[in-house]
Write an enzyme that holds these catalytic residues in place. Structure first.
Site, PDB file in Angstrom:
ATOM      1  N   LYS A 147       1.010  -0.904  -0.008  1.00 34.63           N
ATOM      2  CA  LYS A 147       0.056  -0.014   0.075  1.00 34.63           C
ATOM      3  C   LYS A 147       0.864   1.211   0.013  1.00 34.63           C
ATOM      4  O   LYS A 147       2.154   1.198   0.704  1.00 34.63           O
ATOM      5  CB  LYS A 147      -0.823  -0.036   1.218  1.00 34.63           C
ATOM      6  CG  LYS A 147      -2.086   0.620   1.037  1.00 34.63           C
ATOM      7  CD  LYS A 147      -3.098   0.107   0.289  1.00 34.63           C
ATOM      8  CE  LYS A 147      -4.349   0.787   0.241  1.00 34.63           C
ATOM      9  NZ  LYS A 147      -5.469  -0.254  -0.455  1.00 34.63           N
TER      10      LYS A 147
HETATM   11  P1  NAD Z   1     -13.239   7.361  -2.886  1.00 35.13           P
HETATM   12  O1  NAD Z   1     -12.242   8.657  -2.708  1.00 35.13           O
HETATM   13  O2  NAD Z   1     -13.607   7.391  -4.414  1.00 35.13           O
HETATM   14  O3  NAD Z   1     -14.460   7.541  -1.787  1.00 35.13           O
HETATM   15  C1  NAD Z   1     -14.370   7.803  -0.747  1.00 35.13           C
HETATM   16  C2  NAD Z   1     -15.744   8.429  -0.384  1.00 35.13           C
HETATM   17  O4  NAD Z   1     -15.740   8.278   1.086  1.00 35.13           O
HETATM   18  C3  NAD Z   1     -16.014   9.596  -0.612  1.00 35.13           C
HETATM   19  O5  NAD Z   1     -17.700   9.721  -1.038  1.00 35.13           O
HETATM   20  C4  NAD Z   1     -15.911  10.700   0.336  1.00 35.13           C
HETATM   21  O6  NAD Z   1     -16.507  11.765   0.434  1.00 35.13           O
HETATM   22  C5  NAD Z   1     -16.076   9.702   1.816  1.00 35.13           C
HETATM   23  N1  NAD Z   1     -15.479  10.163   2.855  1.00 35.13           N
HETATM   24  C6  NAD Z   1     -14.205  10.332   3.375  1.00 35.13           C
HETATM   25  N2  NAD Z   1     -14.076  10.648   4.280  1.00 35.13           N
HETATM   26  C7  NAD Z   1     -15.309  10.426   5.106  1.00 35.13           C
HETATM   27  C8  NAD Z   1     -15.897  10.367   6.130  1.00 35.13           C
HETATM   28  N3  NAD Z   1     -15.068  10.793   7.330  1.00 35.13           N
HETATM   29  N4  NAD Z   1     -17.128  10.280   6.461  1.00 35.13           N
HETATM   30  C9  NAD Z   1     -17.815   9.850   5.483  1.00 35.13           C
HETATM   31  N5  NAD Z   1     -17.606   9.721   4.331  1.00 35.13           N
HETATM   32  C10 NAD Z   1     -16.441  10.008   4.054  1.00 35.13           C
HETATM   33  O7  NAD Z   1     -12.546   6.194  -2.248  1.00 35.13           O
HETATM   34  P2  NAD Z   1     -12.793   4.545  -2.803  1.00 35.13           P
HETATM   35  O8  NAD Z   1     -11.982   3.985  -3.630  1.00 35.13           O
HETATM   36  O9  NAD Z   1     -14.342   4.329  -2.588  1.00 35.13           O
HETATM   37  O10 NAD Z   1     -12.322   4.109  -1.282  1.00 35.13           O
HETATM   38  C11 NAD Z   1     -13.124   3.844  -0.086  1.00 35.13           C
HETATM   39  C12 NAD Z   1     -12.582   2.874   0.715  1.00 35.13           C
HETATM   40  O11 NAD Z   1     -12.582   1.639   0.148  1.00 35.13           O
HETATM   41  C13 NAD Z   1     -11.319   2.921   1.166  1.00 35.13           C
HETATM   42  O12 NAD Z   1     -11.044   2.402   2.672  1.00 35.13           O
HETATM   43  C14 NAD Z   1     -10.359   2.220   0.322  1.00 35.13           C
HETATM   44  O13 NAD Z   1      -9.259   1.597   1.024  1.00 35.13           O
HETATM   45  C15 NAD Z   1     -11.168   0.951   0.118  1.00 35.13           C
HETATM   46  N6  NAD Z   1     -11.251  -0.050  -1.073  1.00 35.13           N
HETATM   47  C16 NAD Z   1     -11.258   0.682  -2.049  1.00 35.13           C
HETATM   48  C17 NAD Z   1     -10.926  -0.310  -3.289  1.00 35.13           C
HETATM   49  C18 NAD Z   1     -11.159   0.385  -4.741  1.00 35.13           C
HETATM   50  O14 NAD Z   1     -10.926  -0.452  -5.820  1.00 35.13           O
HETATM   51  N7  NAD Z   1     -11.161   1.644  -4.964  1.00 35.13           N
HETATM   52  C19 NAD Z   1     -10.611  -1.303  -3.213  1.00 35.13           C
HETATM   53  C20 NAD Z   1     -10.643  -2.035  -1.980  1.00 35.13           C
HETATM   54  C21 NAD Z   1     -10.821  -1.028  -0.744  1.00 35.13           C
END
Ligand code: NAD
Length: 428
Positions: free
Chosen positions: A118
């Site tokens: 990561k």
């Molecule tokens: P992203 O940036 O596309 O979306 C994150 C979302 O969470 C946004 O809507 C943001 O406004 C919101 N957010 C941020 N802080 C917040 C808070 N304190 N309270 C409420 N909402 C909040 O990111 P993503 O890719 O959707 O990732 C989200 C999670 O999923 C992370 O933990 C990431 O590690 C995990 N993840 C993502 C992927 C992927 O393929 N994108 C894969 C596995 C895990």
């Protein structure tokens, strides 16, 4: 193997952080059930490599700012390391280390030939222009050149990074090599070797896992009322998939707060709005609620898809859902985990539930290496098969050994990595 546990060194190791301690505490809970050699178990408590860089970037104003960046590789026993790159003000070495550890178990659980990594840059992406993000990404990629590569470590998108970020990374790396190297990153645009269905894979995978759990619990997914925290890549797509399968999404939230309508939300229009405006701020219909209120709404399924540490000692006793799905990594603290387990609220753990992303990333990498591309239906079917297989193994361990689904998922992952490490032996 002599132990160098942190207590004995009297000082925390460089990657120590609350999140890393959570990852290791979870590991310690699972390891006794994984039946692996104690020396092997000790080695897996530590990342193999942690890399710190500083990236000077010219802002649009002409001012130069130096951003700290990190990449942690936890285990390369099963193959190259794999994991996202996040841009966030809270990125630290310790956060990346914890997320790298979870990636190792996730890849092993899904039987992907990868270990966990990561990385990220500590910055405020919402306050940066596209030009600034591009310059930051290109400089960060250049700094990472000594440790990334299609056979060494393959980045992907995470919080606040996306297809465009991956395109800049791929271009920067390819320019250094003198030829196009699409297999250096996954989650890139389809036009440069990305895979169809990668964009939707994590959110769709969350819902495939939820659907499998509903089957096992004897519930009909179409009858469930769902709340989703986080409306980005994972939460936005998961909300859409839930609606597609007939479930009702009664509340969603992002960094600007939440929106609640017990009759169900119009997810497609809200997604278009969030895309256009950068968040749900100003969305005109439904009741506005805070993120704290959203988590405590009465519902059937709560999907946590924002970020780590959202359910804690304070709010875990107040949750009123019947099932939790972890779309985000580490959204439930250790103490909250224990409270929810006592309250008998099942948790579909992150290493299983959000594994759709890395699984289709693996498919993307394989397609890039073979220069032969598959169709959407084929990828969706292959993903579903892999997730169902992992789910069934986790469910079986949980039933047989009377463990939580989280510990069971970790046991399944740790077992395979441990066996591989034992077979390879200690070098030299
Ligand atoms: P992203 O940036 O596309 O979306 C994150 C979302 O969470 C946004 O809507 C943001 O406004 C919101 N957010 C941020 N802080 C917040 C808070 N304190 N309270 C409420 N909402 C909040 O990111 P993503 O890719 O959707 O990732 C989200 C999670 O999923 C992370 O933990 C990431 O590690 C995990 N993840 C993502 C992927 C992927 O393929 N994108 C894969 C596995 C895990």
């Amino acid at each position: 193997m002599a132990s160098i546990h942190e207590e004995e060194l009297h000082e925390p190791l460089e990657w120590d952080s609350p999140l890393y301690r959570t990852a290791i505490a979870q590991y310690d809970q699972a390891v006794p059930h994984a039946d692996i050699d104690p020396d092997v178990a000790e080695r897996l408590r530590f990342p193999e490599r942690a890399f710190i860089v500083s990236c000077p970037v010219r802002l649009d104003t002409g001012q130069r700012v130096v951003f700290p960046g990190y990449r942690v590789q936890h285990s390369s026993v099963l193959g190259p390391t794999k994991g996202g790159i996040r841009y966030d003000p809270e990125v630290t070495l310790g956060e990346c280390a914890a997320l790298a550890v979870w990636m190792t178990w996730k890849c092993a659980l899904l039987r992907l030939p990868y270990g966990g990594a990561k990385g990220g840059v500590r910055c405020s992406p919402r306050q940066m222009s596209q030009g600034e993000l591009e310059r930051l990404t290109r400089r960060f990629t250049s700094e990472l050149l000594p440790i990334i590569g299609p056979k060494e470590d393959i980045p992907a998108p995470d919080m606040a990074t996306n297809e465009q970020t991956m395109a800049w990374m791929m271009d920067t790396y390819s320019m250094q090599m003198g030829h196009a190297v699409p297999e250096i990153v996954t989650g890139k645009p389809i036009s440069i070797g990305g895979s169809v269905f990668r964009h939707e894979a994590t959110g769709a995978g969350v819902v495939m896992t939820v659907a499998r759990a509903c089957d096992r619990l004897g519930w009909r997914l179409a009858d469930q009322r769902c709340v989703v925290q986080g409306f980005g890549n994972v939460g936005g797509i998961a909300s859409h998939e839930l609606v597609e399968r007939g479930a009702t999404v009664i509340a969603v939230s992002d960094v600007s707060g939440g929106v609640y309508d017990p009759a169900g939300l119009d997810i497609a229009t809200m997604s278009a709005y969030a895309k256009e405006h950068g968040s749900l701020e100003g969305w005109p219909t439904g009741a506005r609620i805070s993120n704290e209120e959203l988590l405590e709404l009465e519902c059937d399924i709560l999907v946590l898809a924002a970020r780590e540490n959202q359910v804690t000692l304070e709010n875990a006793p107040n949750l009123r859902c019947k099932l939790i799905a972890e779309g985000a990594n580490g959204p439930i603290s250790l103490t909250a985990d224990a409270i929810l387990s006592e309250r008998r609220i099942p948790i579909l753990p992150d290493v299983l539930t959000n594994a759709g992303g890395v699984t289709v990333s693996y498919f993307e990498w394989v397609q890039d290496l073979g220069r032969l591309f598959w169709g959407r239906d084929e990828i969706r079917a292959k993903l579903s098969e892999k997730l169902n297989d992992a789910f069934d193994r986790v469910w079986e361990i949980s039933t047989e050994k009377d463990l939580t689904l989280r510990t069971s998922a970790l046991v399944a992952g740790i077992k395979d990595v441990g066996a591989a490490l034992e077979a390879r032996g200690l070098y030299p």
